[in-house]
Scaffold this active site. Sequence first.
Site, short mmCIF file in Angstrom:
data_model
loop_
_atom_site.label_atom_id
_atom_site.label_comp_id
_atom_site.label_asym_id
_atom_site.label_seq_id
_atom_site.Cartn_x
_atom_site.Cartn_y
_atom_site.Cartn_z
N VAL A 58 -81.39 -0.95 5.06
CA VAL A 58 -81.57 0.43 4.62
C VAL A 58 -83.03 0.62 4.23
O VAL A 58 -83.55 -0.14 3.41
CB VAL A 58 -80.65 0.76 3.42
CG1 VAL A 58 -80.92 2.18 2.91
CG2 VAL A 58 -79.19 0.60 3.80
N ASP A 112 -84.45 14.73 1.25
CA ASP A 112 -85.65 15.00 0.45
C ASP A 112 -85.37 14.47 -0.96
O ASP A 112 -84.67 15.12 -1.75
CB ASP A 112 -85.95 16.49 0.43
CG ASP A 112 -87.20 16.82 -0.39
OD1 ASP A 112 -87.86 15.88 -0.90
OD2 ASP A 112 -87.50 18.02 -0.54
N ASP A 120 -76.74 14.38 -1.75
CA ASP A 120 -77.51 13.49 -0.88
C ASP A 120 -77.18 12.03 -1.16
O ASP A 120 -77.04 11.22 -0.23
CB ASP A 120 -79.01 13.73 -1.07
CG ASP A 120 -79.48 15.03 -0.44
OD1 ASP A 120 -78.82 15.50 0.50
OD2 ASP A 120 -80.50 15.58 -0.90
N ASN A 139 -89.00 2.06 -0.02
CA ASN A 139 -90.37 2.37 0.37
C ASN A 139 -90.79 3.80 0.02
O ASN A 139 -91.98 4.08 -0.08
CB ASN A 139 -90.53 2.16 1.88
CG ASN A 139 -91.89 2.59 2.38
OD1 ASN A 139 -92.90 1.96 2.10
ND2 ASN A 139 -91.93 3.71 3.10
N SER A 193 -97.77 -1.33 -6.24
CA SER A 193 -99.16 -0.95 -6.01
C SER A 193 -100.04 -1.64 -7.04
O SER A 193 -99.59 -1.96 -8.15
CB SER A 193 -99.31 0.57 -6.15
OG SER A 193 -100.68 0.96 -6.19
N TYR A 206 -98.76 8.30 -11.44
CA TYR A 206 -98.46 7.37 -10.35
C TYR A 206 -98.57 5.92 -10.84
O TYR A 206 -97.69 5.10 -10.57
CB TYR A 206 -99.43 7.61 -9.20
CG TYR A 206 -99.26 6.65 -8.05
CD1 TYR A 206 -98.21 6.79 -7.14
CD2 TYR A 206 -100.16 5.60 -7.84
CE1 TYR A 206 -98.04 5.91 -6.08
CE2 TYR A 206 -100.01 4.72 -6.78
CZ TYR A 206 -98.95 4.88 -5.91
OH TYR A 206 -98.80 4.00 -4.87
N VAL A 239 -103.47 0.40 2.13
CA VAL A 239 -103.03 0.23 3.51
C VAL A 239 -103.28 1.56 4.20
O VAL A 239 -103.08 2.62 3.60
CB VAL A 239 -101.54 -0.13 3.58
CG1 VAL A 239 -101.07 -0.24 5.02
CG2 VAL A 239 -101.26 -1.44 2.83
#
Length: 328
Positions: A58, A112, A120, A139, A193, A206, A239
């Site tokens: 998945v 979304d 969803d 991801n 990250s 973030y 990346v």
Amino acid sequence: MAITLDAKTVRLAKTGLAYFGGVVVLYWLLRLLQAVFAIFIQPGKSLRKFGPKGSWVVITGASDGIGKEYAYQLAAKGFNILLISRTASKLEEIGKDLESKHSIKTEFLPIDFAANRDEDYKKIAAAVDGKDVAILVNNVGKSYDMPTPFLITEDHVMKEIITINCLATLRVTQIVVPGMVSRKRGLILTMGSFAGLTPTPLLAAYSGSKAFLSTWSAALAAELAPYGVDVDLITCYLVTSAMSKVRRTSMTIPNPRAFVRAALGKIGVYVGNSTGVSTPFWSHGVMHWAMENIAGLGSSSLIKVNKSMHEDIRKRALKKQERDAKKQ
């Protein structure tokens, strides 16, 4: 009153300092050798440990960049792929291409994650029901359009970053993992990250969301270890991707293909001290080790460098906006 040391005491002191210095040097040499081994030599766990050919993967955020590359490389290894992202047309095209190239099965769900709709997540639960899901790739993610001071960050941007990066990852994982636990095997890969390794000014929300994922992944890894389910936070510098807005590759900036190849080859290999944090691309591993052992993660000097770099990126982005506005 002056203290006078005899020659024997001086020699003992010098010998003690020499031994202490030798131990310190040996300690750092061993740490360096350990890092070199992890970055350049040590292989990761075999993906077959987590599920046979024909089991499912998945992938969220699967329509572009790193997520799309995970789909192609895992399909090439014989896994069936469930693709989840916003754009149905992209997912359908990728699915057909994967099936024709690798003779595997694909399904897709256009979702979304910013909307955070219960229906969803019910669709995801229905899609994985009865499937042997071997690997979950968390991801999906969102960052800023450009570095922005926290006090002027728009409310909807903050909400989307937290909803997509944190809440969506937790909800999808909670749906998929019970099946892994029942089968006593599975792998969860969550995209981290460098912004989560050390505080990153002008990307505060973030950076905080990625730090959250790091702590959550480590806690989850401890909970799931007795059930044979591995949890890795895959961290990186930059990346080339739509989210990073970087187009040119370099020694420190790989393309998605090179990055994912490294990630799948280094499952369970850790460079830093953080539990379950994998830094698979070689130059990122070197940077991670240096940040942790030389600069110090979270050190004021590293935060200042981060702040200066992102202030410069913001200035250049604002100038570009001005130029583009004049052209219209």
